[in-house]
Scaffold this motif. Structure first.
Motif, PDB file in Angstrom:
ATOM      1  N   PRO A 173      20.888  81.853  37.434  1.00 38.38           N
ATOM      2  CA  PRO A 173      22.081  81.202  37.803  1.00 38.38           C
ATOM      3  C   PRO A 173      22.573  80.110  36.867  1.00 38.38           C
ATOM      4  CG  PRO A 173      21.186  82.100  39.800  1.00 38.38           C
ATOM      5  CD  PRO A 173      20.359  81.153  38.657  1.00 38.38           C
ATOM      6  N   TRP A 186      28.202  81.872  32.855  1.00 41.46           N
ATOM      7  CA  TRP A 186      29.436  82.464  33.320  1.00 41.46           C
ATOM      8  C   TRP A 186      31.048  82.375  32.776  1.00 41.46           C
ATOM      9  CZ3 TRP A 186      26.237  85.988  35.647  1.00 41.46           C
ATOM     10  CH2 TRP A 186      25.819  85.802  36.512  1.00 41.46           C
ATOM     11  N   VAL A 215      29.198  81.771  39.307  1.00 39.90           N
ATOM     12  CA  VAL A 215      28.607  82.764  40.286  1.00 39.90           C
ATOM     13  C   VAL A 215      26.927  82.363  40.288  1.00 39.90           C
ATOM     14  CG1 VAL A 215      27.092  85.317  40.389  1.00 39.90           C
ATOM     15  CG2 VAL A 215      29.437  84.171  38.723  1.00 39.90           C
ATOM     16  N   SER A 216      27.011  82.338  42.035  1.00 45.94           N
ATOM     17  CA  SER A 216      25.495  81.985  42.400  1.00 45.94           C
ATOM     18  C   SER A 216      25.122  83.647  42.751  1.00 45.94           C
ATOM     19  CB  SER A 216      25.467  81.345  43.580  1.00 45.94           C
ATOM     20  OG  SER A 216      24.195  80.829  44.085  1.00 45.94           O
ATOM     21  N   LEU A 217      23.492  83.609  42.283  1.00 46.27           N
ATOM     22  CA  LEU A 217      22.915  84.736  42.629  1.00 46.27           C
ATOM     23  C   LEU A 217      21.493  84.899  43.934  1.00 46.27           C
ATOM     24  CD1 LEU A 217      22.195  86.532  39.922  1.00 46.27           C
ATOM     25  CD2 LEU A 217      24.161  86.850  40.960  1.00 46.27           C
ATOM     26  N   PHE A 218      21.750  83.730  44.701  1.00 48.08           N
ATOM     27  CA  PHE A 218      20.493  83.130  45.276  1.00 48.08           C
ATOM     28  C   PHE A 218      20.786  82.446  46.779  1.00 48.08           C
ATOM     29  CE2 PHE A 218      16.434  82.492  46.977  1.00 48.08           C
ATOM     30  CZ  PHE A 218      15.905  83.853  47.696  1.00 48.08           C
ATOM     31  N   ILE A 232      24.968  85.817  47.202  1.00 46.84           N
ATOM     32  CA  ILE A 232      25.401  86.308  45.790  1.00 46.84           C
ATOM     33  C   ILE A 232      27.300  85.615  46.380  1.00 46.84           C
ATOM     34  CG2 ILE A 232      26.679  87.850  44.675  1.00 46.84           C
ATOM     35  CD1 ILE A 232      24.729  90.215  45.393  1.00 46.84           C
ATOM     36  N   GLU A 233      27.266  84.003  45.695  1.00 51.74           N
ATOM     37  CA  GLU A 233      28.604  83.343  45.844  1.00 51.74           C
ATOM     38  C   GLU A 233      29.438  83.661  44.514  1.00 51.74           C
ATOM     39  OE1 GLU A 233      28.506  80.509  48.039  1.00 51.74           O
ATOM     40  OE2 GLU A 233      26.262  80.068  47.740  1.00 51.74           O
ATOM     41  N   VAL A 234      30.553  84.225  44.513  1.00 53.58           N
ATOM     42  CA  VAL A 234      31.923  84.183  43.680  1.00 53.58           C
ATOM     43  C   VAL A 234      32.833  83.548  43.706  1.00 53.58           C
ATOM     44  CG1 VAL A 234      32.738  86.040  41.632  1.00 53.58           C
ATOM     45  CG2 VAL A 234      30.689  86.476  42.912  1.00 53.58           C
ATOM     46  N   LYS A 280      31.567  85.640  49.225  1.00 54.93           N
ATOM     47  CA  LYS A 280      29.738  84.765  49.746  1.00 54.93           C
ATOM     48  C   LYS A 280      29.196  86.701  49.996  1.00 54.93           C
ATOM     49  CE  LYS A 280      26.886  82.652  52.172  1.00 54.93           C
ATOM     50  NZ  LYS A 280      26.345  81.332  53.158  1.00 54.93           N
ATOM     51  N   LEU A 300      22.384  89.030  49.603  1.00 59.18           N
ATOM     52  CA  LEU A 300      21.945  89.724  49.302  1.00 59.18           C
ATOM     53  C   LEU A 300      21.552  91.108  49.461  1.00 59.18           C
ATOM     54  CD1 LEU A 300      21.166  89.943  45.860  1.00 59.18           C
ATOM     55  CD2 LEU A 300      19.011  88.404  46.666  1.00 59.18           C
TER      56      LEU A 300
END
Length: 267
Positions: free
Chosen positions: A26, A31, A58-61, A64-66, A91, A94
């Motif tokens: 990520p 992005w 964006v962070s997936l682990f 999920i943070e956008v 936030k 997941l």
């Protein structure tokens, strides 16, 4: 022994590579490169022009943070900006998504502006006009469709420094709500939904509140009991009742309205 030791080191190396991929992928993805595709999808679905001026992160682990800054949505027909948002950050957990549970730990919208306009021909600038009408599809009866989500939980929703304006070119009516601050939560079963906020509506300080049952049940056709109120110098309104989704969307209950001055309110 030597073979098992080598196998263990290989397995450890594979795990390390996989973990590195999960944590670093990520970060390495550009992005911002997705902005044109997001704008195109919004334009196709709504007919509006989307622009994101700031960075898209964006962070997936492990969750999920956008976040995004400088979001603008423009109506090209009236050449007006319908929506402008300073920053959005969310936030989402997941793992619950795998069991159709949407758990949002936080959703913060900073400095949003909503500009609603009806032109002289009666066309609202918020009207949705998809670029191409989708092919009609055969849809099963609602009672046979499984809802996409089983439960929705929202621990912390905040709107900070919001503004909403409304203008009707036909009648000359205008409304402006400023300094909007809202805090809400949609908790897990057993706890009630809550919303509280304040704003200035045409320079009149106004407070709003809402409480109700957790909304997960309404997705499956259960009744959702709610109570809401609006309090200002000119108007006090309260509603208490139930909202249902099946067999049709509807509501019951009672509304109480107290008006201090009909003349001032109409003006």
């Amino acid at each position: 022994m030597l073979f098992r030791s080598i196998a263990a080191w290989i397995a450890a190396g594979v795990v390390a590579v996989l973990l590195a991929e999960v944590f670093l992928a990520p970060v390495l993805i550009d992005w911002d490169g997705f902005k044109p595709r997001i704008a195109e999808a919004v334009r196709d679905a709504t007919g509006k022009e989307l622009r994101i001026d700031g960075p898209l992160a964006v962070s997936l682990f492990p969750a999920i943070e956008v976040s995004a800054t400088g979001i603008h949505l423009r109506d090209s027909v009236s050449n007006t900006e319908v929506v402008a948002i300073g920053r959005v950050a969310a936030k989402v957990r997941l793992w619950p998504l795998l069991t159709k549970r949407l758990v949002i730990d936080s959703f913060v919208i900073s400095e949003p502006e909503l500009n609603l306009l009806i032109d002289a021909d009666g066309r609202p600038n918020w009207a949705i006009a998809p670029a191409a009408a989708p092919e009609p599809a055969e849809v099963a009866p609602s009672q046979d469709r499984e809802p996409p989500l089983r439960d929705v939980f929202l621990a912390d929703l905040r709107i900070e420094g919001g503004r909403v304006s409304y203008a009707d070119a036909r009648s000359g009516q205008t409304l402006v709500a400023e300094d909007i601050t809202l805090a809400a939560s949609l908790p897990e079963p057993g706890r009630r939904v809550s919303l509280a906020g304040q704003l200035r509506l045409n320079d009149e300080p106004t407070k709003v509140s809402l409480s109700g049952d957790a909304p997960g049940g309404v997705l499956n056709g259960e009744r959702l009991g709610i109570a809401a109120s609006v309090e200002s110098r000119l108007l006090s309104a309260r509603y208490e009742g139930n909202v249902t989704r099946r067999p049709t969307m509807g509501a019951d209950g009672g509304i109480e309205v107290d008006i201090a001055s009909h003349a001032e309110l109409l003006a």
